[in-house]
Design a protein around this motif. Structure first.
Motif, PDB file in Angstrom:
ATOM      1  N   ILE A 140     -13.915 -38.846   0.501  1.00 29.71           N
ATOM      2  CA  ILE A 140     -15.146 -38.089   0.287  1.00 29.71           C
ATOM      3  C   ILE A 140     -16.237 -38.868  -0.623  1.00 29.71           C
ATOM      4  N   VAL A 141     -15.712 -39.483  -1.736  1.00 29.82           N
ATOM      5  CA  VAL A 141     -16.539 -40.139  -2.786  1.00 29.82           C
ATOM      6  C   VAL A 141     -16.983 -41.707  -2.107  1.00 29.82           C
ATOM      7  N   GLU A 142     -16.427 -42.083  -1.166  1.00 26.91           N
ATOM      8  CA  GLU A 142     -16.641 -43.665  -0.632  1.00 26.91           C
ATOM      9  C   GLU A 142     -18.151 -43.883  -0.405  1.00 26.91           C
ATOM     10  N   ALA A 143     -18.789 -42.788   0.568  1.00 23.73           N
ATOM     11  CA  ALA A 143     -20.119 -43.197   0.816  1.00 23.73           C
ATOM     12  C   ALA A 143     -21.084 -42.978  -0.284  1.00 23.73           C
ATOM     13  N   PRO A 144     -20.925 -41.836  -0.940  1.00 23.00           N
ATOM     14  CA  PRO A 144     -22.003 -41.595  -2.183  1.00 23.00           C
ATOM     15  C   PRO A 144     -21.796 -42.710  -3.232  1.00 23.00           C
ATOM     16  N   ILE A 145     -20.745 -43.184  -3.462  1.00 17.36           N
ATOM     17  CA  ILE A 145     -20.786 -44.452  -4.387  1.00 17.36           C
ATOM     18  C   ILE A 145     -21.391 -45.569  -3.940  1.00 17.36           C
ATOM     19  N   SER A 146     -21.109 -45.892  -2.459  1.00 15.27           N
ATOM     20  CA  SER A 146     -21.616 -46.816  -1.718  1.00 15.27           C
ATOM     21  C   SER A 146     -23.255 -46.741  -1.879  1.00 15.27           C
ATOM     22  N   GLN A 147     -23.752 -45.442  -1.964  1.00 17.53           N
ATOM     23  CA  GLN A 147     -25.139 -45.278  -2.037  1.00 17.53           C
ATOM     24  C   GLN A 147     -25.654 -45.231  -3.340  1.00 17.53           C
ATOM     25  N   GLY A 148     -25.009 -45.497  -4.339  1.00 16.26           N
ATOM     26  CA  GLY A 148     -25.515 -45.598  -5.658  1.00 16.26           C
ATOM     27  C   GLY A 148     -25.160 -44.359  -6.539  1.00 16.26           C
TER      28      GLY A 148
ATOM     29  N   ALA B  54     -19.950 -42.830  -9.915  1.00 17.43           N
ATOM     30  CA  ALA B  54     -18.523 -42.442  -9.540  1.00 17.43           C
ATOM     31  C   ALA B  54     -17.997 -40.941 -10.148  1.00 17.43           C
ATOM     32  N   GLY B  55     -18.417 -40.484 -11.573  1.00 16.55           N
ATOM     33  CA  GLY B  55     -17.948 -39.264 -11.982  1.00 16.55           C
ATOM     34  C   GLY B  55     -18.725 -38.276 -11.312  1.00 16.55           C
ATOM     35  N   ASP B  56     -20.188 -38.465 -10.799  1.00 16.93           N
ATOM     36  CA  ASP B  56     -20.930 -37.189 -10.192  1.00 16.93           C
ATOM     37  C   ASP B  56     -20.394 -37.173  -8.826  1.00 16.93           C
ATOM     38  N   ALA B  57     -19.897 -38.314  -8.390  1.00 18.44           N
ATOM     39  CA  ALA B  57     -19.374 -38.282  -6.772  1.00 18.44           C
ATOM     40  C   ALA B  57     -18.219 -37.442  -6.731  1.00 18.44           C
ATOM     41  N   ARG B  58     -17.194 -37.701  -7.776  1.00 16.95           N
ATOM     42  CA  ARG B  58     -16.030 -37.013  -7.793  1.00 16.95           C
ATOM     43  C   ARG B  58     -16.166 -35.633  -8.037  1.00 16.95           C
ATOM     44  N   ALA B  59     -17.149 -35.187  -8.982  1.00 13.90           N
ATOM     45  CA  ALA B  59     -17.482 -33.775  -9.395  1.00 13.90           C
ATOM     46  C   ALA B  59     -17.746 -33.029  -7.821  1.00 13.90           C
TER      47      ALA B  59
END
Length: 252
Positions: A111-119, A122-127
């Motif tokens: 789930i976090v792979e795409a958001p992190i790749s978009q900048g 990481a902590g926000d993406a995991r939340a």
């Protein structure tokens, strides 16, 4: 109400086989559009054209008023660079019938792979991912791998993944067709929960009960053309076109 998606003269052929024949379709913001039709009618191709996974031979697609995959160059369209297309696709969620999860990543990592790749941090993406897993009823599965989940659970993860980038439009390509019958309900329940959330949904499906209950508009496609469209009551209960009547009789 403003338009979320505008499709104009969508035309697509593979060799001598034409799969889309000048389709025009508009989708209102926040609505649920259900696309029905027999296998090979062009439904999935039309859906994939919306986020430029399929390149049209003629016509164009706009999402939120912006041309997708192309830009105007004089009196013709020119393909955008791949980086620009990927950025556009981040606004358009896509849920495939075969889940398409990364088997080597945990559910949370998927789930976090795409958001992190978009900048996204990481902590926000995991939340956000954990919030979405709770939304689809899978909070206890974040450390599992796709192979450890049922098909229905994997598809719910795929929906959470599509939501992670906060898209304005989510496309569903027969999201229950790869599932055992007893798992269909749990996936449709999640999609049903999204309806009315403000996110625009376009769903290719054979589930007539879902189309009737959740759809704002039903579009029947056959042989690359829109044969009939209207409210669920108009299309499913009082179809005007003979081909629509034949199709509904064959699946009921």
């Amino acid at each position: 109400m403003s338009l979320a998606v505008e499709i104009h003269n969508a035309t697509k052929s593979y060799g001598d086989r034409t799969v889309l024949r000048g389709i025009d379709l508009t989708v209102e913001q926040g609505s649920v559009t259900v696309i029905l039709g027999p296998s090979g009618s062009g439904k999935s191709t039309l859906l994939r054209a919306i986020n430029h996974l399929e390149k049209l031979d003629e016509g164009y697609v706009r999402v939120g008023g912006d041309l997708i995959g192309v830009q105007v160059a004089g009196d013709r369209f020119r393909e955008l660079p791949e980086k620009a297309i990927r950025k556009q696709r981040a606004r358009i969620g896509f849920v495939f019938q075969a889940f398409n999860l990364f088997p080597h990543l945990t559910i949370l990592e998927n789930i976090v792979e795409a958001p992190i790749s978009q900048g996204v941090k990481a902590g926000d993406a995991r939340a956000t991912a954990r919030t979405l897993l709770a939304r689809v009823g899978l909070s206890d599965k974040e450390s599992a791998y796709p192979r450890q989940l049922s098909g229905g659970q994997q598809q719910r993860v795929a929906i959470a993944r599509a939501l992670a980038l906060e898209p304005s439009v989510i496309l569903f390509d027969e999201p229950t067709s790869a599932l055992d019958p007893e798992l269909v309900g749990e996936v449709l329940a999640v999609i049903r929960g999204l309806a009315g959330s403000g996110t625009t949904l376009i769903v290719v499906t054979h589930e007539l009960g879902f189309a009737r209950e959740v759809g704002d508009r039903v579009v029947f496609v056959d042989d690359g053309r829109i044969v009939e469209q209207g409210t669920p009551e108009e299309v499913l209960d009082r179809p005007q076109q003979r081909r629509t009547q034949e199709f509904l009789s064959s699946v009921l």
